[in-house]
Design an enzyme around this catalytic site. Sequence first.
Site: not given
Ligand code: TEU
Length: 549
Positions: A98, A199
């Site tokens: 990731d 991400d």
């Molecule tokens: O998630 C992107 C994102 O948009 C998330 O915030 C998601 O939409 C939200 O949690 C849903 O409620 C990625 C990663 O998967 C997440 O774990 C991280 O917090 C985020 O990016 C920031 O890096």
Amino acid sequence: MPEAWWKERVFYQIYPRSFQNSNGDGIGDLRGIISRLDYLKSLGVGAVWLCPVYDSPNADMGYDIRDYEKIMAEFGTMEDFDELLREMHSRDIKLVMDLVVNHSSDEHRWFVESRSSRENPYRDYYIWRDGKDGREPNNWASFFTPSAWSYDEGTGQWYLHLFSEKQPDLNWENPSVREEVYSMINRWFDRGVDGFRMDVITVIAKAPGLPDGKGAPGAGGYVFSPEHFAFQPKLHEYLREMRRRCFDGRDCMCVGETSFVNTENANSLVGDGRELDLLFQFDLMDMDGEGSKWNAIPLDVPKLKRIVAAWQGAIDWNTLFLGNHDQPRVVSRFGDTSSEELWKRSAKCLATLMYLQRGTPFIYQGEELGMTNAPFETREQLRDVEELNLLALCSSEAELEWAWRGIKAKGRDNARTPMQWSAGKNADFTTGEPWIMLNPNYTDINAEAEEGDPDSILNYYRALIALRNSTPALLRGDWRELLPESGQVVAYTRGLDGEEYAVLCNLSRESAPLPCRLGDFGEPVLSNMPADPAAEALRPYEAQVLKKG
Ligand code: TEU
């Protein structure tokens, strides 16, 4: 003719913090994963998506990277990582890392330098702007905080963070930033990794001038403005450059977390193989939130069917997933946990309808056990920045009640409780104090108990994965919808070279009529309950896979 490995293999997503601890500190780690690789092999998975294991202060559980080329101390050492990679490869399991390059941690040395002075060579590694009349440079809201800007007293400017204030956005317009990212990716490739999950990759380019959003104001009057930071023109330029500089010439893969993708713009990312190989779309994950993810609404099966059909028709090869580390547990969300029988049956039904579609399956850790949402009751039990910030914004009892309803149904910590390996102490996750509470139902729902139960969700996942892995029509065949008029049954065929399979899943707690006898669809090859060829209806949550004679 075999396709690319990332089409032929089933992926398993590991959230390392909660998978397996090896040293008694209550936090999952790399050596813990090594000790569980034979379990993964026994599932039939051929690749792992490993959530971030890089050095991080864990403001967002590793999605705030402080050093892209150092392993987080709690997870182990680079030697442990190299051993994990060797052990995976020796079992023919690929490893996809990731990678979070839309932003870094505010403790990354680049940002420490950048914020030290306006003249620092790293200043433009991030997005700094003067305020307007003492206010933020624009009205953007962030995913996690009211405003997407934080003021830095030291240099008298504001920096952009689409997520938390400890996750400053990198400035992708700066070629030095891109060079740093590409060379880091190549060093991980040279170390032997097989690919990357990128991400929030669709927000790395921002609109020129960073204009105000025009949408409805949210908390604090700030406006969530993806029209100015998602799918901006330079996004494709950056992704094509990354493909040329890092991925071309390697037997690797790149899957994007493509926030704000839709069936219209999806092929701009995966259509010609010059950018991403795979994408995660969130139409299914977003379908049960009215206006906001926190306003949970019941499953709408016809809507789910429309989304499945739209995406099977929009791009040639999808990713297939029922959850991840950001989503609640799917059996609690879209299944039925009102009884043990329906819990088991609905978990199997959901897996069947999802993982036999055309695309690459991504199973999230614990889903194969039927792990459920956890009974969080107090703020002290929560660990996720998104949940904690939501509670912090509440200024009334009514708002707190609303927020807690949302967190219990949709909070990310639901997916982050420790893997439930056995009914033993701490579910055999750790001998120490777990970093987050276990789901108390681990005494009933755990891998050890399910190993011994031929009717368990775990053994059904094994059979489902084995069927997919051994059946060309299910691996590479076409997808055609069946029973589009049904409001309960998700149904489709998969066909290749004259072989055809029908997948029929009643995603409801009522009996669902069929237009003909079940036996007319073919011979059952996989079922979550005994097939009756004379039946003219599917029982609640009944799933049948039938091979046409
Ligand atoms: O998630 C992107 C994102 O948009 C998330 O915030 C998601 O939409 C939200 O949690 C849903 O409620 C990625 C990663 O998967 C997440 O774990 C991280 O917090 C985020 O990016 C920031 O890096």
